[in-house]
Design a protein around this motif. Sequence first.
Motif, mmCIF file in Angstrom:
data_model
loop_
_atom_site.group_PDB
_atom_site.id
_atom_site.type_symbol
_atom_site.label_atom_id
_atom_site.label_comp_id
_atom_site.label_asym_id
_atom_site.label_seq_id
_atom_site.Cartn_x
_atom_site.Cartn_y
_atom_site.Cartn_z
ATOM 1 N N ALA A 13 36.045 40.456 35.816
ATOM 2 C CA ALA A 13 36.097 39.320 34.977
ATOM 3 C C ALA A 13 36.370 39.794 33.573
ATOM 4 C CB ALA A 13 34.984 38.721 34.797
ATOM 5 N N GLY A 36 41.200 34.068 41.767
ATOM 6 C CA GLY A 36 40.141 33.500 41.250
ATOM 7 C C GLY A 36 39.539 32.137 41.123
ATOM 8 N N ARG A 40 36.842 29.885 42.730
ATOM 9 C CA ARG A 40 36.120 28.760 41.653
ATOM 10 C C ARG A 40 35.919 27.281 42.378
ATOM 11 N NH1 ARG A 40 36.035 30.436 35.970
ATOM 12 N NH2 ARG A 40 36.112 32.782 35.990
ATOM 13 N N GLY A 82 32.577 30.451 37.119
ATOM 14 C CA GLY A 82 32.865 31.783 37.649
ATOM 15 C C GLY A 82 31.598 32.377 38.559
ATOM 16 N N ALA A 85 31.587 30.656 41.936
ATOM 17 C CA ALA A 85 32.792 31.621 42.754
ATOM 18 C C ALA A 85 32.265 32.789 43.157
ATOM 19 C CB ALA A 85 33.944 31.461 41.885
ATOM 20 N N SER A 86 31.548 33.576 42.369
ATOM 21 C CA SER A 86 31.221 34.856 42.671
ATOM 22 C C SER A 86 30.038 34.869 43.942
ATOM 23 C CB SER A 86 30.604 35.349 41.620
ATOM 24 O OG SER A 86 29.883 36.710 42.065
ATOM 25 N N ALA A 89 31.932 33.673 47.321
ATOM 26 C CA ALA A 89 32.951 35.050 47.355
ATOM 27 C C ALA A 89 32.401 35.902 48.500
ATOM 28 C CB ALA A 89 33.601 35.348 46.369
ATOM 29 N N ARG A 95 36.025 34.155 52.891
ATOM 30 C CA ARG A 95 37.377 34.859 52.531
ATOM 31 C C ARG A 95 38.460 34.766 53.301
ATOM 32 N NH1 ARG A 95 35.690 37.612 48.001
ATOM 33 N NH2 ARG A 95 37.947 38.453 48.030
ATOM 34 N N ARG A 117 40.369 40.207 43.079
ATOM 35 C CA ARG A 117 39.525 41.571 43.231
ATOM 36 C C ARG A 117 39.941 42.423 44.409
ATOM 37 N NH1 ARG A 117 38.234 38.630 39.893
ATOM 38 N NH2 ARG A 117 36.219 38.326 38.639
ATOM 39 N N ILE A 119 43.236 42.051 46.048
ATOM 40 C CA ILE A 119 44.628 42.000 46.514
ATOM 41 C C ILE A 119 45.210 43.273 47.023
ATOM 42 C CG2 ILE A 119 46.783 41.139 45.504
ATOM 43 C CD1 ILE A 119 44.561 39.158 45.571
ATOM 44 N N ARG A 167 27.849 39.644 37.685
ATOM 45 C CA ARG A 167 29.120 39.290 38.438
ATOM 46 C C ARG A 167 29.849 40.483 39.110
ATOM 47 N NH1 ARG A 167 33.802 35.875 37.721
ATOM 48 N NH2 ARG A 167 33.513 35.269 35.547
ATOM 49 N N ASP A 171 30.102 41.240 42.776
ATOM 50 C CA ASP A 171 31.538 41.520 43.384
ATOM 51 C C ASP A 171 31.573 42.864 43.895
ATOM 52 O OD1 ASP A 171 31.741 38.840 42.564
ATOM 53 O OD2 ASP A 171 33.075 39.129 40.575
HETATM 54 O O1 DC Z 1 39.057 36.234 38.292
HETATM 55 P P1 DC Z 1 37.873 35.107 38.139
HETATM 56 O O2 DC Z 1 36.736 35.349 37.226
HETATM 57 O O3 DC Z 1 38.173 33.773 38.160
HETATM 58 O O4 DC Z 1 36.886 35.131 39.615
HETATM 59 C C1 DC Z 1 35.811 34.275 40.097
HETATM 60 C C2 DC Z 1 35.102 35.093 41.177
HETATM 61 O O5 DC Z 1 35.873 34.722 42.227
HETATM 62 C C3 DC Z 1 34.742 36.621 41.012
HETATM 63 O O6 DC Z 1 33.530 36.699 40.229
HETATM 64 C C4 DC Z 1 34.556 36.783 42.452
HETATM 65 C C5 DC Z 1 35.497 35.983 43.066
HETATM 66 N N1 DC Z 1 36.953 36.563 43.455
HETATM 67 C C6 DC Z 1 36.931 37.145 44.557
HETATM 68 O O7 DC Z 1 35.820 37.467 45.319
HETATM 69 N N2 DC Z 1 38.194 37.682 45.079
HETATM 70 C C7 DC Z 1 39.214 37.370 44.235
HETATM 71 N N3 DC Z 1 40.497 37.768 45.084
HETATM 72 C C8 DC Z 1 39.251 36.585 43.403
HETATM 73 C C9 DC Z 1 38.064 36.058 42.971
#
Ligand code: DC
Length: 218
Positions: A13, A36, A40, A82, A85-86, A89, A95, A117, A119, A167, A171
């Motif tokens: 982040a 993300g 979110r 955020g 989301a974490s 995730a 996922r 995170r 890709i 986070r 993560d």
């Molecule tokens: O990039 P961001 O801060 O908006 O992402 C928010 C959360 O989403 C991050 O803490 C973990 C999750 N996330 C993920 O697990 N995989 C991704 N490709 C993007 C984000």
Amino acid sequence: MTAGFVIAVDGPAASGKGTIAQRLGRELGLPVLDTGLLYRAVGVLTERAGVGLDDEGATAAVAARLDPAELEDPALRTRGAGELASRVAVHPAVRAALLDFQRAFAARPGGAVLDGRDIGTVICPDAPAKLYVTATPEVRAERRWKQLSGQGEAVAYDDVLADIRRRDARDGGRDAAPMTQAPDATLLDTTEMTIEQAADAARRIVEAARARWERSRG
Ligand code: DC
């Protein structure tokens, strides 16, 4: 197999990865997906539905029904989103539900830029250009604090730093697609850089990757 020129931009982040991804997309004329926002949206919609964030089946059902139009909602840009989301995730089923959308985006004929995170490791492991963008937690917290303050969200710097550390740990420590640098990604540490310097460095890395990719295609 990736057909077009795909750029994977991963990192924690507030590392600068979102800005870098947007600039690369603009300069190269490629569409950009901030992945993300998907997590979110799932986090925020799950909470709005009154479902527990630890309920993997229910959060995955929210993810499966996600409408990309919902990604425009400014509520997704808040500090709370955020954290939500974490938390969602960590679920493998969440996922998995978001995988096809991301892969379809990456498969656009002209190529694409995706930031997130996982890709370079999971979504597009064969992307021809991969960046892992990072910076110290303190510098990232300062950037995020400024951004949130600019959005009118009153928050103390120390609380933002605590969020960032929590986070990062969640993560990077989860079993499902943890945040990590792909072995073939180029590390870009933006701690001492302005956003202009970081964007220039990213452009140079991507130009070199593009030249290699074009040579490999003959
Ligand atoms: O990039 P961001 O801060 O908006 O992402 C928010 C959360 O989403 C991050 O803490 C973990 C999750 N996330 C993920 O697990 N995989 C991704 N490709 C993007 C984000």
